[in-house]
Write an enzyme that holds these catalytic residues in place. Structure first.
Site, PDB file in Angstrom:
ATOM      1  N   ASP A 187      26.537 -17.467  26.812  1.00  0.00           N
ATOM      2  CA  ASP A 187      26.279 -18.721  27.514  1.00  0.00           C
ATOM      3  C   ASP A 187      27.054 -18.683  28.824  1.00  0.00           C
ATOM      4  O   ASP A 187      28.278 -18.526  28.812  1.00  0.00           O
ATOM      5  CB  ASP A 187      26.725 -19.926  26.680  1.00  0.00           C
ATOM      6  CG  ASP A 187      26.291 -21.254  27.283  1.00  0.00           C
ATOM      7  OD1 ASP A 187      26.554 -21.477  28.480  1.00  0.00           O
ATOM      8  OD2 ASP A 187      25.695 -22.057  26.554  1.00  0.00           O
ATOM      9  N   ARG A 248      12.896 -23.513  21.932  1.00  0.00           N
ATOM     10  CA  ARG A 248      11.566 -23.721  22.487  1.00  0.00           C
ATOM     11  C   ARG A 248      10.870 -22.372  22.598  1.00  0.00           C
ATOM     12  O   ARG A 248      11.501 -21.356  22.905  1.00  0.00           O
ATOM     13  CB  ARG A 248      11.633 -24.396  23.870  1.00  0.00           C
ATOM     14  CG  ARG A 248      12.013 -25.870  23.857  1.00  0.00           C
ATOM     15  CD  ARG A 248      10.920 -26.717  23.194  1.00  0.00           C
ATOM     16  NE  ARG A 248      11.217 -28.145  23.252  1.00  0.00           N
ATOM     17  CZ  ARG A 248      11.855 -28.822  22.298  1.00  0.00           C
ATOM     18  NH1 ARG A 248      12.294 -28.153  21.223  1.00  0.00           N
ATOM     19  NH2 ARG A 248      12.061 -30.119  22.394  1.00  0.00           N
ATOM     20  N   GLU A 276       2.148 -23.616  21.018  1.00  0.00           N
ATOM     21  CA  GLU A 276       2.549 -24.212  19.753  1.00  0.00           C
ATOM     22  C   GLU A 276       1.480 -25.191  19.301  1.00  0.00           C
ATOM     23  O   GLU A 276       1.229 -26.168  20.009  1.00  0.00           O
ATOM     24  CB  GLU A 276       3.896 -24.926  19.914  1.00  0.00           C
ATOM     25  CG  GLU A 276       4.478 -25.434  18.607  1.00  0.00           C
ATOM     26  CD  GLU A 276       5.867 -26.033  18.779  1.00  0.00           C
ATOM     27  OE1 GLU A 276       6.733 -25.343  19.343  1.00  0.00           O
ATOM     28  OE2 GLU A 276       6.048 -27.186  18.365  1.00  0.00           O
ATOM     29  N   HIS A 295       7.598 -26.355  13.426  1.00  0.00           N
ATOM     30  CA  HIS A 295       8.524 -27.177  14.206  1.00  0.00           C
ATOM     31  C   HIS A 295       9.168 -28.244  13.313  1.00  0.00           C
ATOM     32  O   HIS A 295       9.196 -29.428  13.646  1.00  0.00           O
ATOM     33  CB  HIS A 295       7.792 -27.832  15.387  1.00  0.00           C
ATOM     34  CG  HIS A 295       8.718 -28.177  16.525  1.00  0.00           C
ATOM     35  ND1 HIS A 295       8.329 -28.118  17.847  1.00  0.00           N
ATOM     36  CD2 HIS A 295      10.006 -28.585  16.554  1.00  0.00           C
ATOM     37  CE1 HIS A 295       9.328 -28.476  18.637  1.00  0.00           C
ATOM     38  NE2 HIS A 295      10.367 -28.766  17.859  1.00  0.00           N
TER      39      HIS A 295
END
Length: 337
Positions: A187, A248, A276, A295
């Site tokens: 990160d 995502r 999706e 999801h």
């Protein structure tokens, strides 16, 4: 004399409120707010909706909320706060909300908990080799020599790479502490001290991909992260490595991922995809080394009540004139989910 309760409206899918709030939570909401006729706003353009917007001080939003844009704000001159009963607010709140000084809150932290729980479960199950063992057991319908067939599985001293020290990424790191696993994080905003506090080691993304037994994605979907796992980066992953995505679908170039999965070189747990859901003829539906879920990692069923608790707590703070506990600031929008 009791002070006037603020006018509050709900904007979301029509049947969501009764799934979101338990009877006791409804009672608490009515103690804190005047809900008017109780209608749930599913659009902001009709005369009835505009009449309600003109009355409200607080808008509680949820999945399926209409977009709160300049036009909606013009119809709601008294709006002071938007309290979102889910995660990201970027899909239904325009920058005009912050420009006008409307306070914005999110239940993203509460929604992060079930995602972290799902991720933890999938990490432990896939490193244990459960998907392949289940398939083999079903096919052979008899005793399986596990030690010989699956010598490399297990949760002892394996390396788990987390991409993104987001709310969820941090919860996953904390959840992994009791296990004999090495946790590394990539990160750009995480400094070594913060990583150490999470019990993790910071690594550059490419090194994390090349050295981890399992990679779990927890980065926001922004322009800079679109297809961050492209063909080049996917090729860095170890043979037999597991890729988990609860963030995502756009974080992964699926055109590059599919060959890696079809060949069997990688295993994947995909709760989100791009598109999706996947196309009907996508190989993801039938591959034995892919766990494809709809999801569902975020709040479901009874977990929705945790989101309602956050909204009620935030509403109570607003009524008391206190700062919100989970604010969303305009300057954060470019780097959060």
């Amino acid at each position: 004399m009791q002070s006037r309760l603020p006018q509050v409206a709900l904007a979301m899918i029509p049947d969501l409120p009764d799934r979101l709030f338990t009877p006791s939570q409804w009672s608490r909401l009515r103690e804190l707010a005047d809900l008017g006729d109780g209608r749930v706003l599913t659009e902001f353009t009709s005369p009835d909706a505009r009449a309600r917007l003109a009355e409200i001080e607080v808008l509680i939003t949820g999945w399926g909320s209409p977009v709160v844009d300049e036009e909606a704000l013009a119809a709601a001159p008294g709006l002071r706060a938007v309290l979102h009963s889910a995660g990201t607010v970027k899909g239904h709140l325009s920058p005009a909300c912050w420009d006008r000084g409307v306070k914005v809150s999110t239940a993203a932290q509460a929604n992060a908990q079930p995602v972290a729980e799902y991720t933890l479960a999938m990490i432990l199950l896939t490193l244990k080799g459960v998907p392949a063992a289940m398939t083999t057991f079903r096919e052979e319908r008899g005793r399986v020599d596990l030690l010989r067939r699956f010598p490399g599985v297990g949760n002892h001293r394996r390396r788990v790479g987390l991409v993104g020290a987001s709310r969820i990424g941090r919860l996953v790191a904390e959840a992994l502490r009791p296990f004999d696993l090495e946790v590394v994080i990539a990160d750009p905003y995480l400094d070594p001290a913060d990583a150490a506090a999470l019990g993790a080691v910071p690594l550059p993304l490419d090194e994390l991909l090349a050295t981890s037994d399992l990679v779990s994605l927890h980065a926001p979907s922004i322009a800079e992260t679109r297809h961050m796992l492209d063909a080049s980066r996917l090729s860095l992953m170890r043979d037999g490595a597991v890729l988990v995505n609860t963030a995502r679908g756009a974080l992964i170039d699926h055109a590059a991922l599919e060959p890696e999965l079809v060949s069997g070189r990688l295993t994947a747990v995909l709760d989100v995809t791009e598109p999706e859901p996947p196309a009907a003829d996508s190989p993801l539906w039938s591959l034995e080394n892919v766990w494809l879920t709809p999801h569902l990692a975020g709040a479901q069923g009874t977990e929705l009540h945790r989101l309602a608790d956050v909204v009620l707590e935030e509403l109570a703070r607003h009524v008391a004139g206190e700062p919100l506990a989970h604010p969303v600031h305009a300057e954060e929008l470019g780097r959060i989910a």
